[in-house]
Each structure stands twice: as structure tokens, then as C-alpha cells.
Enzyme design. Structure first.
Site, PDB file in Angstrom:
ATOM      1  N   GLU B 137       0.869  -1.010  -0.004  1.00 43.05           N
ATOM      2  CA  GLU B 137       0.015  -0.069  -0.113  1.00 43.05           C
ATOM      3  C   GLU B 137       0.757   1.193  -0.049  1.00 43.05           C
ATOM      4  O   GLU B 137       0.278   2.424  -0.497  1.00 43.05           O
ATOM      5  CB  GLU B 137      -1.151   0.064   1.275  1.00 43.05           C
ATOM      6  CG  GLU B 137      -2.078  -0.853   1.198  1.00 43.05           C
ATOM      7  CD  GLU B 137      -1.581  -2.218   1.537  1.00 43.05           C
ATOM      8  OE1 GLU B 137      -0.484  -2.666   1.849  1.00 43.05           O
ATOM      9  OE2 GLU B 137      -2.647  -3.144   1.953  1.00 43.05           O
ATOM     10  N   PHE B 199     -10.925  -6.904  14.703  1.00 43.51           N
ATOM     11  CA  PHE B 199     -10.094  -7.481  13.708  1.00 43.51           C
ATOM     12  C   PHE B 199      -9.596  -6.515  12.652  1.00 43.51           C
ATOM     13  O   PHE B 199     -10.749  -5.963  11.943  1.00 43.51           O
ATOM     14  CB  PHE B 199     -10.613  -8.779  12.810  1.00 43.51           C
ATOM     15  CG  PHE B 199      -9.672  -9.306  12.081  1.00 43.51           C
ATOM     16  CD1 PHE B 199      -8.462  -9.687  12.346  1.00 43.51           C
ATOM     17  CD2 PHE B 199      -9.939  -9.464  10.590  1.00 43.51           C
ATOM     18  CE1 PHE B 199      -7.348 -10.291  11.279  1.00 43.51           C
ATOM     19  CE2 PHE B 199      -8.827  -9.991   9.853  1.00 43.51           C
ATOM     20  CZ  PHE B 199      -7.744 -10.346  10.199  1.00 43.51           C
ATOM     21  N   GLN B 200      -8.405  -6.358  12.363  1.00 39.66           N
ATOM     22  CA  GLN B 200      -7.862  -5.146  11.597  1.00 39.66           C
ATOM     23  C   GLN B 200      -8.469  -3.892  11.728  1.00 39.66           C
ATOM     24  O   GLN B 200      -8.749  -2.918  10.632  1.00 39.66           O
ATOM     25  CB  GLN B 200      -8.129  -5.675  10.142  1.00 39.66           C
ATOM     26  CG  GLN B 200      -7.354  -6.982   9.740  1.00 39.66           C
ATOM     27  CD  GLN B 200      -7.118  -7.314   8.509  1.00 39.66           C
ATOM     28  OE1 GLN B 200      -8.020  -6.954   7.595  1.00 39.66           O
ATOM     29  NE2 GLN B 200      -5.994  -7.936   7.960  1.00 39.66           N
ATOM     30  N   LYS B 249     -17.140  -0.332   6.685  1.00 42.11           N
ATOM     31  CA  LYS B 249     -17.821  -1.474   5.610  1.00 42.11           C
ATOM     32  C   LYS B 249     -19.374  -1.109   5.755  1.00 42.11           C
ATOM     33  O   LYS B 249     -19.840  -1.400   4.524  1.00 42.11           O
ATOM     34  CB  LYS B 249     -17.574  -2.690   6.218  1.00 42.11           C
ATOM     35  CG  LYS B 249     -17.628  -3.826   5.421  1.00 42.11           C
ATOM     36  CD  LYS B 249     -16.947  -5.128   5.668  1.00 42.11           C
ATOM     37  CE  LYS B 249     -17.171  -6.252   4.655  1.00 42.11           C
ATOM     38  NZ  LYS B 249     -16.520  -7.402   4.895  1.00 42.11           N
ATOM     39  N   MET B 562      24.528   8.078   0.690  1.00 46.50           N
ATOM     40  CA  MET B 562      24.541   9.566   1.372  1.00 46.50           C
ATOM     41  C   MET B 562      24.766   9.430   2.522  1.00 46.50           C
ATOM     42  O   MET B 562      25.559  10.316   3.407  1.00 46.50           O
ATOM     43  CB  MET B 562      22.893  10.202   1.202  1.00 46.50           C
ATOM     44  CG  MET B 562      22.718  11.295   1.667  1.00 46.50           C
ATOM     45  SD  MET B 562      23.939  12.595   1.024  1.00 46.50           S
ATOM     46  CE  MET B 562      22.965  13.322  -0.446  1.00 46.50           C
TER      47      MET B 562
HETATM   48  C1  LIG Z   1      19.071  14.341   0.505  1.00 50.47           C
HETATM   49  C2  LIG Z   1      18.324  15.598   0.163  1.00 50.47           C
HETATM   50  C3  LIG Z   1      19.078  16.800  -0.176  1.00 50.47           C
HETATM   51  C4  LIG Z   1      18.346  17.840  -0.373  1.00 50.47           C
HETATM   52  N1  LIG Z   1      19.069  19.017  -0.705  1.00 50.47           N
HETATM   53  C5  LIG Z   1      18.395  20.136  -1.254  1.00 50.47           C
HETATM   54  C6  LIG Z   1      19.305  21.167  -1.728  1.00 50.47           C
HETATM   55  O1  LIG Z   1      20.339  21.107  -1.691  1.00 50.47           O
HETATM   56  N2  LIG Z   1      18.600  22.292  -2.141  1.00 50.47           N
HETATM   57  C7  LIG Z   1      17.470  22.143  -2.209  1.00 50.47           C
HETATM   58  O2  LIG Z   1      16.638  23.156  -2.775  1.00 50.47           O
HETATM   59  N3  LIG Z   1      16.380  21.375  -1.552  1.00 50.47           N
HETATM   60  C8  LIG Z   1      16.934  20.028  -1.161  1.00 50.47           C
HETATM   61  N4  LIG Z   1      16.431  19.119  -0.688  1.00 50.47           N
HETATM   62  C9  LIG Z   1      14.624  19.307  -0.743  1.00 50.47           C
HETATM   63  C10 LIG Z   1      14.393  20.241   0.529  1.00 50.47           C
HETATM   64  O3  LIG Z   1      14.329  19.301   1.575  1.00 50.47           O
HETATM   65  C11 LIG Z   1      12.933  20.726   0.086  1.00 50.47           C
HETATM   66  O4  LIG Z   1      12.149  19.549   0.079  1.00 50.47           O
HETATM   67  C12 LIG Z   1      12.981  21.715  -0.797  1.00 50.47           C
HETATM   68  O5  LIG Z   1      13.947  22.644  -0.689  1.00 50.47           O
HETATM   69  C13 LIG Z   1      11.326  22.319  -0.849  1.00 50.47           C
HETATM   70  O6  LIG Z   1      11.491  23.092  -1.792  1.00 50.47           O
HETATM   71  P1  LIG Z   1      10.179  24.142  -2.079  1.00 50.47           P
HETATM   72  O7  LIG Z   1      10.078  24.994  -0.861  1.00 50.47           O
HETATM   73  O8  LIG Z   1      10.352  24.697  -3.565  1.00 50.47           O
HETATM   74  O9  LIG Z   1       8.816  23.306  -2.092  1.00 50.47           O
HETATM   75  P2  LIG Z   1       7.800  22.740  -1.006  1.00 50.47           P
HETATM   76  O10 LIG Z   1       8.280  22.061   0.217  1.00 50.47           O
HETATM   77  O11 LIG Z   1       6.512  22.199  -1.855  1.00 50.47           O
HETATM   78  O12 LIG Z   1       7.117  24.216  -0.624  1.00 50.47           O
HETATM   79  C14 LIG Z   1       6.230  24.877  -1.674  1.00 50.47           C
HETATM   80  C15 LIG Z   1       5.864  26.376  -1.141  1.00 50.47           C
HETATM   81  O13 LIG Z   1       4.933  26.881  -2.042  1.00 50.47           O
HETATM   82  C16 LIG Z   1       3.789  27.308  -1.478  1.00 50.47           C
HETATM   83  N5  LIG Z   1       2.769  27.096  -2.508  1.00 50.47           N
HETATM   84  C17 LIG Z   1       2.260  26.131  -2.952  1.00 50.47           C
HETATM   85  N6  LIG Z   1       1.215  26.295  -3.988  1.00 50.47           N
HETATM   86  C18 LIG Z   1       1.101  27.693  -4.150  1.00 50.47           C
HETATM   87  C19 LIG Z   1       0.580  28.390  -4.993  1.00 50.47           C
HETATM   88  N7  LIG Z   1      -0.282  27.754  -5.889  1.00 50.47           N
HETATM   89  N8  LIG Z   1       0.571  29.798  -4.914  1.00 50.47           N
HETATM   90  C20 LIG Z   1       1.771  30.361  -3.998  1.00 50.47           C
HETATM   91  N9  LIG Z   1       2.523  29.457  -3.406  1.00 50.47           N
HETATM   92  C21 LIG Z   1       2.251  27.928  -3.418  1.00 50.47           C
HETATM   93  C22 LIG Z   1       3.461  26.420  -0.498  1.00 50.47           C
HETATM   94  O14 LIG Z   1       2.605  26.985   0.580  1.00 50.47           O
HETATM   95  C23 LIG Z   1       5.114  26.212   0.063  1.00 50.47           C
HETATM   96  O15 LIG Z   1       5.271  27.158   0.893  1.00 50.47           O
HETATM   97  C24 LIG Z   1      16.983  18.009  -0.323  1.00 50.47           C
HETATM   98  C25 LIG Z   1      16.156  16.834   0.082  1.00 50.47           C
HETATM   99  C26 LIG Z   1      16.837  15.672   0.154  1.00 50.47           C
HETATM  100  C27 LIG Z   1      16.061  14.466   0.568  1.00 50.47           C
HETATM  101  C1  LIG Z   2      12.897   5.423   4.304  1.00 47.02           C
HETATM  102  C2  LIG Z   2      14.262   6.057   4.683  1.00 47.02           C
HETATM  103  N1  LIG Z   2      14.912   5.642   5.496  1.00 47.02           N
HETATM  104  C3  LIG Z   2      16.382   6.054   5.715  1.00 47.02           C
HETATM  105  C4  LIG Z   2      16.549   7.312   5.000  1.00 47.02           C
HETATM  106  C5  LIG Z   2      18.023   7.691   5.400  1.00 47.02           C
HETATM  107  N2  LIG Z   2      18.683   7.904   4.101  1.00 47.02           N
HETATM  108  C6  LIG Z   2      19.004   9.059   3.488  1.00 47.02           C
HETATM  109  S1  LIG Z   2      19.747   8.679   1.972  1.00 47.02           S
HETATM  110  C7  LIG Z   2      20.050   7.323   2.520  1.00 47.02           C
HETATM  111  C8  LIG Z   2      20.935   6.392   1.572  1.00 47.02           C
HETATM  112  C9  LIG Z   2      20.317   5.797   0.314  1.00 47.02           C
HETATM  113  O1  LIG Z   2      21.055   4.842  -0.156  1.00 47.02           O
HETATM  114  P1  LIG Z   2      20.920   4.446  -1.827  1.00 47.02           P
HETATM  115  O2  LIG Z   2      19.718   4.414  -1.949  1.00 47.02           O
HETATM  116  O3  LIG Z   2      21.687   3.433  -1.971  1.00 47.02           O
HETATM  117  O4  LIG Z   2      21.288   5.561  -2.512  1.00 47.02           O
HETATM  118  P2  LIG Z   2      22.835   6.548  -2.479  1.00 47.02           P
HETATM  119  O5  LIG Z   2      23.025   7.429  -1.523  1.00 47.02           O
HETATM  120  O6  LIG Z   2      23.996   5.437  -2.521  1.00 47.02           O
HETATM  121  O7  LIG Z   2      22.637   7.048  -3.934  1.00 47.02           O
HETATM  122  C10 LIG Z   2      19.380   6.711   3.684  1.00 47.02           C
HETATM  123  C11 LIG Z   2      19.546   5.584   4.666  1.00 47.02           C
HETATM  124  C12 LIG Z   2      15.667   7.745   4.097  1.00 47.02           C
HETATM  125  N3  LIG Z   2      15.701   8.949   3.466  1.00 47.02           N
HETATM  126  N4  LIG Z   2      14.666   7.144   4.048  1.00 47.02           N
END
Ligand SMILES: Cc1cc2nc3c(=O)[nH]c(=O)nc-3n(C[C@H](O)[C@H](O)[C@H](O)COP(=O)(O)OP(=O)(O)OC[C@H]3O[C@@H](n4cnc5c(N)ncnc54)[C@H](O)[C@@H]3O)c2cc1C
Ligand SMILES: Cc1ncc(C[n+]2csc(CCOP(=O)(O)OP(=O)(O)O)c2C)c(N)n1
Ligand SMILES: [Mg+2]
Lengths: 185, 658
Positions: B137, B199-200, B249, B562
Site C-alpha cells: 500500500e 479484527f484489523q 464497511k 548519502m
Molecule cells: C537528500 C536531500 C537533499 C536535499 N538537498 C536540497 C538542496 O540542496 N537544495 C534544495 O533546494 N532542496 C534540497 N532538498 C529538498 C528540501 O528538503 C525541500 O524539499 C525543498 O527545498 C522544498 O522546496 P520548495 O520549498 O520549493 O517546495 P515545497 O516544500 O513543496 O514548498 C512549496 C511552497 O510553495 C507554496 N505554494 C504551494 N502552492 C502555491 C500556490 N499556488 N501559490 C503560491 N505558493 C504556493 C507552499 O505553500 C509552500 O510554501 C533535499 C532533499 C533531500 C532528500
Molecule cells: C525510508 C528512509 N530511511 C532512511 C533514510 C535515510 N537515508 C537517506 S539517504 C540514504 C542512503 C540511500 O542509499 P541508496 O539508496 O543506495 O542511494 P545512494 O545515496 O547510495 O545514492 C539513507 C539511508 C531515508 N531517507 N529514508
């Protein structure tokens, strides 16, 4: 500082949980929360006090508005408002102390609502400070039990958002969270 | 005991006719209908004929209404024609559900059946909606999410009660943090059993309360239509997000009248359409026109509000350079001369420097995530900040702004564009260009082929090969995600689908299935790490069962890369629990009937990509990349945005790009 919100919500199951959960999730500490009926069966009214600064208060207000079941939020902090708390205080009352106690009750305009051989139960309604005052005065006698409802609040004067228009207009009346309505701090 | 016919309530009280009228009607039926019609063979126990029917009228001890109801009931059973008529108006909750989904424009749903949702599955036979059977799911929710992000429509996921519903939690939280519009439908135990640990039984509305935009528990069929309409309305308006509808249900099984019009949403307290005041517009305009070193921070909100054209106009009119968040990539063309690239933790160095030195930040639909700002205390200290966002709770949450314009971005930009004028910031742009020159030579892209296979090469080659096409890349979470963001140049909106806010490993494959279902004509590439792939790879079977052509590029570095990188930088290379054993992905794919290859040399990358694109079906490519490579630059958690860890020098060899 303590911020007082009056929150009008739809009278539906689970709404209290949603509001309470919002404060928990955003890590705001609720000081008191009361909820009760209003003059409209479909609307409930909450009075919430929370320890927050002005910026946080604004964010709380916006977050409350984000809940689908919240109809209207009023920030009554620093507003002309009637604020009331109700307390029941059971105080130890030896025979010879009773007259003193009754005097105190009189001074604070409280009431004795139950008399037992060793104790009196006093009911007092008023602003929190007044109740705190009575409580301090009673402590030396021995407070056996106390309960407070938490405050309910209402704006003074005619302007009363929930009383006037019917439900449908209530939503439209709500100040946009971004407009500079002087009433919403 | 009073005789109350089964199904009494179904007949309602609208048939309150005078007994005389009824008798005439009955006689009419008696004369004009064949005799057999008065005995329904399918209901022998309830079969009644005209005579007892009349007897009821005479002998009924109850109120006239009871008697009339009884007659109606008898007649209903006795006359098939009549019964059909009644049935036409009545629908079961399950039928209403499909009817409502259809009317909401849903064509595909992603789900997994179980006891508490079986009535809904049973009623699917009457609907034209296509059901994709998932393998877990969580997969269903990510598919709905991918569907929504790729198409801008509402994605729908369905699960049973208890474990089915709780399996959805990760996908719902993922959608919540990235404002993705999905509706999740879960079965629930019968309303009489709620609270009994049946159940469930799981309190899924309680569980998902903080991770949904709104949720509902439906215990009566007659609440279903209104609730579903509200759910879709809430999911797709304002700041979009996930909504869950939990349906007992018995609510699925019982019948009631269905009236679509009467079920119109009535949400008194819901305010999706705020807009700024003229003063706020004026303040914002003044700040923008006065700026000398402005930067536009372009976020996901641009895509969500469909403001790509308006942003472009704004940028080209004013000449303000643009930087994007991870979720904003694609909202403004990568190749545009005013596009500086991505900001933040793994953003471009020159971008982060520019932000730190800017005197104005114009934030468009981005929420100043901590991966974007670095240390808040030192974030863009000289800059005035103007934030345009639809959600008032985002204002002053992380970064204090000088002016907030609250409302839909597209509408606000249209308003601003009526008055905004060019500003001279060519000196500022020249300055940023010089910053860029310094960083560009550090770029791994420029590394000559030394036999090593770097992930950056794979991504870059994939981009070159698919350039100009209708390509959607769906990434998982980790190093490969960041390399994709850095080296794949996104020109088109909704061409990158990735989990940003929750950072959910296991997102990519199922989300890609949703993307492909929403946009069958698009070329869909999954870019995924070995770790994340193994979290949801069961959905390979879904992909095959649905006959979807999706390409899967596993960036296989033998590590939870990472996390290994963090261990390398911040935990003295203590690679605790990050070396990752994986199956032979090629063989695994084969077991599903998916074509696959493994790639170990840079020279094999392009041929592998080409052959995958030519193949008529899904392909999995296992890219065995350099094991201990890291993503640069990097702003360590808590560090100031300009304090980046840069790629160490030895790897910087030549500025020649091939
Ligand atoms: C491993 C990892 C590394 C990351 N590194 C980076 C990085 O280096 N740089 C980076 O940028 N991000 C990075 N991120 C992503 C980061 O965590 C955020 O998800 C991201 O920066 C959010 O982008 P955002 O604010 O544009 O989008 P969202 O979080 O989706 O926010 C959207 C915003 O827009 C607003 N909005 C929505 N609809 C409308 C509308 N119709 N009109 C006006 N406003 C609206 C919302 O209210 C909200 O404030 C990383 C994520 C991971 C998992
Ligand atoms: C569900 C979940 N568990 C743990 C993490 C923490 N985490 C972030 S990146 C990462 C490693 C990802 O490894 P892989 O999928 O091999 O990608 P790589 O970084 O090697 O490209 C982990 C464990 C996460 N982001 N999401
Ligand atoms: Mg890996």
C-alpha cells in the site's frame, strides 16, 4: 506572554482533537483550553490561552485558520474583553476558623457551595488574578482540593462576530490572516 | 412487536399517499401487469402478492404511515418493474464511491483489496475506472503521488483497514510535506465495531491527523458523496495536499439515495483563496524596484500554481537572476541565461554565495526549508525578503520577511507584472558569472574518462541522450538524487519527480508507475540507489502487470551512499551499517521478465541508454558506479550557506569538457 484566542469551530466530532493536536505538533504549550456550546447549535467556541510571543501568536492564528473546521479566530490579548475563570476550592475549616473564612469569601465575592464538618467548598468566578488572590488567602487554612475551568473570554461592546450574521456569512467575516485588522494583534 | 419491513428506511417517507390513491394504484397494477409480476421469484421469502398486500392496509394496527410503508414494501417486492424503479434511485455506498470518483474525473486508482474494503472492490465492476493492483500500500500512495505531480490532477490510492491503512502512512506523509494532492480511501471495520479493537481495526484518521491536510471518517452511506466531494476539493485547492477518507464497511454496503448536486461541498471555515492588499503589492514593488543585487528563489509553488510563464516574464522583464529549489527544478528552464541553478545544501556554490551577498530575495512558492537556508542566523544577512506564498503559516516560519504576498502565485505575479519595471543589475549578474567561472572547473563533468564510472557521468550522459524529448525523471533519495539534480538539466515543468521534504527512500519506482499511468506518452526514467530500490522493488511486478515501459537506472555504489558520505565527513569514516549487499539486479529483473544490463565503464553508458530507449518494454540498467564518491558542494547541517565543503583538489584535473 499569555495570548488569548477565541476560536469558533464547527460542532463536529474530532474537532477538539484537531485543535489540540495542532498545538502539540507545532510545539506550542497550551496554558488552558475550554470548549463549549454557543448560541448556534452548529458552532462550538473555544477559549485557548497559550504562552507565545507576537510572531508565534500570528503563526498560531494562521495555523488555526488552516484547519478546515475552524470558522473564526479572534485574538483577544490586549483587547477590551471580559475574561472569566471559575474555581471550586475545598478548604479545611476548623470550627473556630469558619468566621474568618466566611469573611474572606465575602471580600472576594465568592460563595460557599458546600459545608462539611471539617471543610467548606467555595465557588468563585472572576479574572484569573482574583482567583489566584483568593487562593493565596486560603492557603494558610489548608486547601484540600481545587479545580479551575480555565478561562472563557468575550469581547466587550456590541461587535460580536458570531452573534450577528448567520453561519454562512461568518466565514466571510473572518479577517484574512494577512490583512492588518487591528483586532488581530 | 410491530412489523417493520426490512429495508424500511430505504423507502423513505416520500410515499405518503392517501390510502385511496394507493388502492387505485394497486388495482391499476393488478390489471395491467402480468400475474407473475406480483411474485418475485428471486425473493421467495419476501414474496408477497396483491392479496396480502391489501390485507395489510386493512389489518395494519400501526399508524397509516406504517401501513402505507408496508404496502409500498410489498408492492416493491411484488412488482419487478417497481423494484427496478426504486433501485435506480438507491445506490450502495460502494457504488456511490465509484460514481463520485468518476465525476471527479478520476480515471485510474492505485490500490490493494482486503476485507473491510471488499464492497468497494465488488462494486468496481460497474465503473469505467482502471484499478492498478499494487504490491504494497505504500506503493499505492507513492503512485497516486507520482500521478498527481506529473499531471497536476488528484491521485487516488485505496487500501483496506488496519495494516492496509497503516502501510499508507509513509506515502501520505511524503505527499503532505511536498504538497501533493492525493486522496486516500481506506476501508474501516463496521461502525458498530469501532473502538472495540475489532479484527484489523486501526484508528487511521487518528494516525494520519497530523500528516494529512484533512481527513474524514464516514459511517453512513448518505455522508459519502458530500465527503468525497469535499475531499477532492480540499486536496486540490489552496495549498494542495493529501486527504484521507476512512469508510466503514457498513457505510459501503448500505444504500441511500444519491444526489450529486445536493452533495456540493460546504466548507464554511476553509479559505483557499486569500489575496494581498494593494499596500502590500506596493511595498513589494518598491523593494524589488530598489534592489541592486536581487535574486529570485523559485520553488515548487510555481509548478503547483502553474505560474511558469509569469515567472519567465517577470525574470525577463526585470533581469533578476533565478535560482531554484530541488522541487522547483523544471519550473524555469535550466538553459535560460538567467537561471543560476539549484540553491541549498547541495546547490551550486555560486548560487549560495549570491544569496548570501544579495540585497533582495524574492521567494516565489518556496518555503525556506532548512536544506535551502543552512544556518538561519547567518542566512542572507543583507537581503530584504519578499515572500509570495499561498499559505500564511509559511510566512516568518523560518526566515523573517519584510513583505509577504499571500495568495496564489500566478494571480499575484499577474498583478505585479502590470506594474513592474526593468531594473539594472547587470553588474551584479557579471559578478555572479565570475563566481561561477571559479566553480565550474571543479566540476566532475569535466573529468577525462579514466576508466572510473562516476554517477555524475551516468546522469550527464542520460541527460544528453534524452535531451529535447518528453522525459520525466523520477528519483529516489540519496546521493544519486543530488547528482540527478545537479547534472540533469530540466527544461520542462513536471519533468523531475522527487521526494524533497520527507526524503522518502523507496519513492522512485512506485512514483514512476504513477507518472507513467498519468502520462503514457512520456519517457519515464527511474534514477534510484541500491538501497532505496530494495525498499519498494516489489512494485516491479506491478509495472510488468500493467505493461508499462519504464526505464530504471540503478546508481549502484554498494553503499547507502548519502549516509556513508556523512560518516566520511562527520563520523571519521566509521562506515557503520552502510555497506550494502544487493542482489544481482540484472537477474532479479529477468525473473520479472524485464530486460536488463549491467554497466561498469563510462563507454558503455550511452549504448546502454540507447538500447533501453529502443527496446519495446521496460529495461533495468545496473550502473556499478564509483563506490566512495561524494556529492559536492555540501553545506554541513548547521553551517552557514556559504561555508561549503568543496570537491577536494586532486580530482580537479582539467577544464576540458568533451
Ligand atoms: C537528500 C536531500 C537533499 C536535499 N538537498 C536540497 C538542496 O540542496 N537544495 C534544495 O533546494 N532542496 C534540497 N532538498 C529538498 C528540501 O528538503 C525541500 O524539499 C525543498 O527545498 C522544498 O522546496 P520548495 O520549498 O520549493 O517546495 P515545497 O516544500 O513543496 O514548498 C512549496 C511552497 O510553495 C507554496 N505554494 C504551494 N502552492 C502555491 C500556490 N499556488 N501559490 C503560491 N505558493 C504556493 C507552499 O505553500 C509552500 O510554501 C533535499 C532533499 C533531500 C532528500
Ligand atoms: C525510508 C528512509 N530511511 C532512511 C533514510 C535515510 N537515508 C537517506 S539517504 C540514504 C542512503 C540511500 O542509499 P541508496 O539508496 O543506495 O542511494 P545512494 O545515496 O547510495 O545514492 C539513507 C539511508 C531515508 N531517507 N529514508
Ligand atoms: Mg547506494
Amino acid at each position: 506572554m499569555l495570548i488569548t484566542f477565541v476560536v469558533y469551530v464547527e460542532n463536529k466530532p474530532g474537532v477538539l482533537t484537531r485543535v489540540a493536536s495542532l498545538f502539540r505538533r507545532r510545539a506550542f504549550n497550551i496554558d488552558s483550553l475550554t470548549v463549549g456550546r454557543t448560541e448556534k447549535p452548529e458552532v462550538s467556541r473555544m477559549t485557548i490561552t497559550v504562552d507565545a510571543d507576537q510572531d508565534q501568536a500570528r503563526r498560531i492564528e494562521a495555523s488555526l485558520y488552516k484547519l478546515v473546521n475552524v470558522l473564526l479566530v479572534e485574538n483577544l490579548t490586549n483587547q477590551r474583553a471580559i475574561v472569566r475563570d471559575l474555581a471550586m476550592i475545598k478548604v479545611a475549616a476548623k470550627h473556630e476558623e469558619r468566621s474568618h473564612l466566611l469573611q474572606l469569601v465575602g471580600v472576594f465575592r465568592a460563595r460557599v457551595v458546600d459545608v462539611a464538618p471539617e471543610s467548606l467548598t467555595i465557588e468563585i468566578t472572576g479574572a484569573e488574578a482574583k482567583i489566584d488572590g483568593l487562593l493565596e488567602a486560603l492557603r494558610p487554612y489548608g486547601v484540600l482540593e481545587m479545580v479551575r475551568t480555565g478561562i472563557v473570554a468575550m469581547r466587550r461592546g456590541n461587535k460580536s462576530p458570531a452573534a450577528g450574521p448567520p453561519m454562512g456569512e461568518l466565514a466571510e467575516m473572518a479577517p484574512d490572516a494577512n490583512n492588518d485588522d487591528p483586532q488581530s494583534v | 412487536m410491530r412489523w417493520t419491513p426490512k429495508g424500511w428506511t430505504d423507502f423513505g417517507t416520500e410515499y405518503r399517499k392517501a390510502p385511496a390513491v394507493l388502492l387505485v394504484e394497486m388495482l391499476f397494477l393488478r390489471v395491467f401487469l402480468p400475474k407473475e409480476a406480483f411474485v418475485d421469484p428471486s425473493l421467495p421469502d419476501r414474496a408477497v402478492s396483491f392479496c396480502p398486500c391489501a390485507a395489510v392496509v386493512v389489518a395494519s394496527p400501526g399508524s397509516p404511515e406504517t401501513a402505507l410503508g408496508g404496502i409500498r414494501f410489498s408492492l416493491g417486492n411484488a412488482s419487478r418493474k417497481y423494484e427496478k424503479e426504486v433501485k435506480r434511485m438507491l445506490k450502495t455506498g460502494a457504488e456511490i464511491l465509484w460514481e463520485c470518483l468518476g465525476r471527479e474525473g478520476v480515471e485510474h486508482v492505485f490500490g490493494y483489496p482486503g476485507g473491510a474494503i471488499l464492497p468497494v472492490y465488488d462494486a468496481l465492476k460497474h465503473s469505467k475506472i482502471h484499478h492498478v493492483l499494487v504490491r504494497h500500500e505504500q506503493g499505492a500512495t507513492h503512485m497516486a503521488d507520482g500521478y498527481a505531480r506529473a499531471s497536476g490532477r488528484v491521485g487516488v490510492a485505496i487500501a483496506t483497514s488496519g495494516p492496509g491503512a497503516t502501510n499508507m502512512v509513509t506515502g501520505i506523509a511524503t505527499a503532505m510535506l511536498d504538497s501533493s494532492s492525493i486522496v486516500c480511501i481506506t476501508g474501516q471495520v463496521g461502525s458498530k465495531l469501532i473502538g472495540s479493537d475489532a479484527f484489523q481495526e486501526a484508528d487511521i484518521t487518528g494516525v494520519t491527523l497530523p500528516i494529512t491536510k484533512h481527513n474524514y471518517l464516514v459511517t453512513h452511506a448518505n455522508e459519502l458523496a458530500r465527503t468525497l466531494r469535499e475531499a477532492f476539493y480540499v486536496a486540490r485547492t489552496g495549498r494542495t495536499g493529501p486527504v484521507l477518507v476512512d469508510i466503514t464497511k457498513d457505510a459501503q454496503q448500505s444504500s441511500c439515495e444519491f444526489d450529486w448536486e445536493a452533495a456540493k461541498p460546504q466548507l464554511l471555515g476553509y479559505r483557499p483563496d486569500l489575496s494581498p492588499t494593494p499596500q502590500e503589492y506596493a511595498q513589494a514593488l518598491k523593494l524589488v524596484q530598489d534592489a541592486k543585487r536581487p535574486v529570485i528563489l523559485a520553488g515548487h509553488g510555481i509548478l503547483l500554481s502553474g505560474a511558469m510563464q509569469e515567472v519567465r516574464e517577470l525574470v525577463e522583464r526585470t533581469g533578476i537572476p533565478v535560482t531554484l529549489t530541488l522541487l522547483g527544478l523544471g519550473a524555469f528552464p535550466a538553459s535560460h541565461p538567467l537561471n543560476l541553478g539549484m540553491m541549498g545544501m547541495h546547490g551550486e556554490a555560486w548560487v549560495n554565495h549570491a544569496i548570501q551577498e544579495a540585497d533582495l530575495l524574492l521567494a516565489l512558492g518556496m518555503r525556506f526549508d532548512d536544506r535551502v537556508t543552512g544556518n538561519l542566523k547567518t542566512y542572507a544577512p543583507q537581503a530584504k525578503k519578499v515572500q509570495v506564498d499561498i499559505d500564511p503559516t509559511e510566512i516568518n516560519k523560518n526566515v523573517k520577511v519584510d513583505v509577504a504576498l499571500i495568495g496564489d502565485l500566478r494571480e499575484i505575479l499577474r498583478e505585479l507584472l502590470l506594474r513592474i519595471e526593468p531594473i539594472d543589475c547587470s553588474k551584479w549578474r557579471g559578478y555572479i558569472d565570475r563566481l561561477k567561472g571559479d566553480s565550474a572547473v571543479r566540476d566532475i563533468q569535466n573529468l577525462p574518462d579514466s576508466g572510473h564510472l562516476y554517477a555524475a557521468h551516468v546522469i550527464n550522459d542520460l541527460w544528453r541522450e534524452t535531451r529535447g524529448g518528453n522525459v520525466v525523471v523520477v528519483t529516489d533519495v540519496g546521493q544519486h538524487q543530488m547528482w540527478e539534480a545537479q547534472y540533469f538539466k530540466h527544461e520542462e515543468p513536471r519533468s523531475l519527480i522527487t521526494s524533497g521534504g520527507l526524503g522518502t527512500m523507496g519513492f522512485a519506482l512506485p512514483a514512476a508507475i504513477g507518472v507513467k499511468v498519468a502520462r503514457p506518452e512520456a519517457e519515464v526514467w527511474v534514477v534510484v540507489g541500491g538501497g532505496g530500490f530494495q525498499m519498494t522493488m516489489a512494485e516491479l511486478a506491478t509495472l510488468v502487470q500493467e505493461g508499462l515501459k519504464i526505464h530504471i537506472a540503478i546508481i549502484n555504489n554498494g553503499y547507502l551512499g548519502m549516509v556513508r558520505q556523512w560518516q566520511e565527513f562527520f563520523y571519521e569514516r566509521n562506515y557503520q551499517s552502510t555497506p550494502l549487499l544487493s542482489p544481482d539486479f540484472a537477474k532479479l529483473a529477468e525473473a520479472y521478465g524485464i530486460r536488463s544490463t549491467a554497466v561498469t565503464q563510462r563507454s558503455q553508458v550511452v549504448p546502454a541508454v540507447r538500447s533501453a530507449r529502443e527496446h519495446d518494454g521496460p529495461v533495468l540498467i545496473d550502473f556499478r558506479v564509483e563506490q566512495e564518491d561524494s556529492v559536492y558542494p555540501m553545506v554541513a547541517a548547521g553551517a552557514a550557506l556559504h561555508e561549503m565543503i568543496r570537491r577536494p583538489n586532486p580530482i580537479v584535473e582539467s577544464a576540458e569538457d568533451e
